[in-house]
Design a protein around this motif. Structure first.
Motif, mmCIF file in Angstrom:
data_model
loop_
_atom_site.group_PDB
_atom_site.id
_atom_site.type_symbol
_atom_site.label_atom_id
_atom_site.label_comp_id
_atom_site.label_asym_id
_atom_site.label_seq_id
_atom_site.Cartn_x
_atom_site.Cartn_y
_atom_site.Cartn_z
ATOM 1 N N SER A 83 5.457 4.507 -3.793
ATOM 2 C CA SER A 83 6.604 3.910 -4.479
ATOM 3 C C SER A 83 6.333 3.666 -5.959
ATOM 4 C CB SER A 83 6.990 2.589 -3.814
ATOM 5 O OG SER A 83 5.913 1.664 -3.871
ATOM 6 N N SER A 84 5.163 4.066 -6.452
ATOM 7 C CA SER A 84 4.798 3.808 -7.844
ATOM 8 C C SER A 84 4.271 5.083 -8.492
ATOM 9 C CB SER A 84 3.731 2.707 -7.919
ATOM 10 O OG SER A 84 3.228 2.589 -9.229
ATOM 11 N N ARG A 85 5.048 5.641 -9.411
ATOM 12 C CA ARG A 85 4.617 6.831 -10.148
ATOM 13 C C ARG A 85 3.339 6.541 -10.926
ATOM 14 N NH1 ARG A 85 6.169 8.663 -15.421
ATOM 15 N NH2 ARG A 85 6.038 10.943 -15.648
ATOM 16 N N GLN A 86 3.264 5.342 -11.502
ATOM 17 C CA GLN A 86 2.093 4.960 -12.272
ATOM 18 C C GLN A 86 0.852 4.917 -11.393
ATOM 19 O OE1 GLN A 86 0.911 0.801 -14.054
ATOM 20 N NE2 GLN A 86 2.422 1.725 -15.408
ATOM 21 N N ALA A 87 0.986 4.388 -10.183
ATOM 22 C CA ALA A 87 -0.150 4.298 -9.273
ATOM 23 C C ALA A 87 -0.641 5.689 -8.861
ATOM 24 C CB ALA A 87 0.222 3.492 -8.039
ATOM 25 N N GLY A 122 -0.957 -0.513 -7.458
ATOM 26 C CA GLY A 122 0.496 -0.628 -7.443
ATOM 27 C C GLY A 122 1.022 -1.851 -8.172
ATOM 28 N N GLU A 123 0.123 -2.620 -8.830
ATOM 29 C CA GLU A 123 0.530 -3.842 -9.515
ATOM 30 C C GLU A 123 0.398 -3.650 -11.024
ATOM 31 O OE1 GLU A 123 -1.166 -7.427 -7.887
ATOM 32 O OE2 GLU A 123 -1.679 -6.386 -6.016
ATOM 33 N N PRO A 124 1.511 -3.413 -11.728
ATOM 34 C CA PRO A 124 1.458 -3.075 -13.155
ATOM 35 C C PRO A 124 0.875 -4.163 -14.043
ATOM 36 C CG PRO A 124 3.718 -3.504 -12.444
ATOM 37 C CD PRO A 124 2.895 -3.430 -11.205
#
Length: 243
Positions: A83-87, A122-124
């Motif tokens: 659910s996280s592109r960044q992750a 997953g935690e920005p």
């Protein structure tokens, strides 16, 4: 030959019709590869995903052989990354960094740091700072550690806000002022100082580590910085600007 260890999955590649070659970062045996029979099965595919923590039993006739893994899932972090592109980009980048380490060379400190990192990918608000610190540890374990303990010019251990791109040593505010436009910014959190990173600190930290990763690690090997790293930095800069 046989050993049992825990590790984090870095990646897999197909091997034959149903098996895979699994690449992991283990606690006591470093970056290690092995074959997993039936690794493409519906049962094992969710377990054999980058970032998951697993228990591994490795067996081989001779120590130098590829060997086989029996795998048991411990903590399946990868499901949170979807659910996280960044992750996803971060995990791809971190795996690429770990692949720079010699195979089967133990790095227990990096294994522990990787464990802390995958827990928060997953935690920005938490992940970016740990990524920058992880990159510093990679540089150190590869023999290119930065000296951030004292000013290269005055020996002072306070007010260190720059790093010399030539020497990789910290520089204090006073000594660096005349050349501030030629020096790299050193965010306080990279030196272990208390407090949350300020606006712009994450981007500055990643620019700092990127400079030395490119110069000392990737370029000498004829490699380009992983694309995931570029996308990750761009996304963090945008997030900081919005914040």
């Amino acid at each position: 030959m046989e050993w049992i260890d825990s590790g984090y999955i870095l990646g897999v590649r197909r091997h034959g019709e149903s098996s895979v070659i699994l690449e992991t970062m283990t606690r006591d045996h470093g970056r290690h590869l092995g074959m997993v029979r039936g690794g493409r099965s519906r049962t094992l595919q969710p377990v054999l995903q980058p970032g998951n923590e697993v228990q591994l039993t490795w067996r081989a006739r001779i120590e130098g052989h590829l060997g086989h893994f029996a795998v048991e899932g411990l903590t399946l972090h990868a499901a949170r990354f979807l659910s996280s592109r960044q992750a996803l980009f971060a995990m791809t980048h971190v795996a690429a960094l770990v692949r720079l380490l010699p195979e089967r060379d133990p790095h227990p400190g990096l294994h522990e740091a990787l464990g802390h990192l995958v827990e928060v990918l997953g935690e920005p608000d938490l992940a970016p700072a740990l990524i920058a610190r992880f990159e510093l540890e990679i540089l150190s374990d590869l023999g290119f550690g930065l000296d951030l303990a004292a000013c290269a010019v005055t020996g002072r251990q306070d007010d260190l806000i720059y790093v010399s791109p030539k020497s990789g040593r910290a520089v204090c505010r006073e000594a660096g002022a005349p050349w501030h436009d030629r020096l790299l910014r050193l965010p306080a959190f990279l030196r272990g100082e208390e407090g949350m990173p300020q606006t712009g600190d994450i981007a500055d930290a990643l620019r700092l580590t990127q400079y030395f990763l490119e110069r000392d690690v990737f370029a000498p090997r004829g490699l380009a910085m992983p694309e995931g790293r570029r996308v990750l930095l761009e996304s963090l800069v945008v997030a900081e600007e919005k914040g």
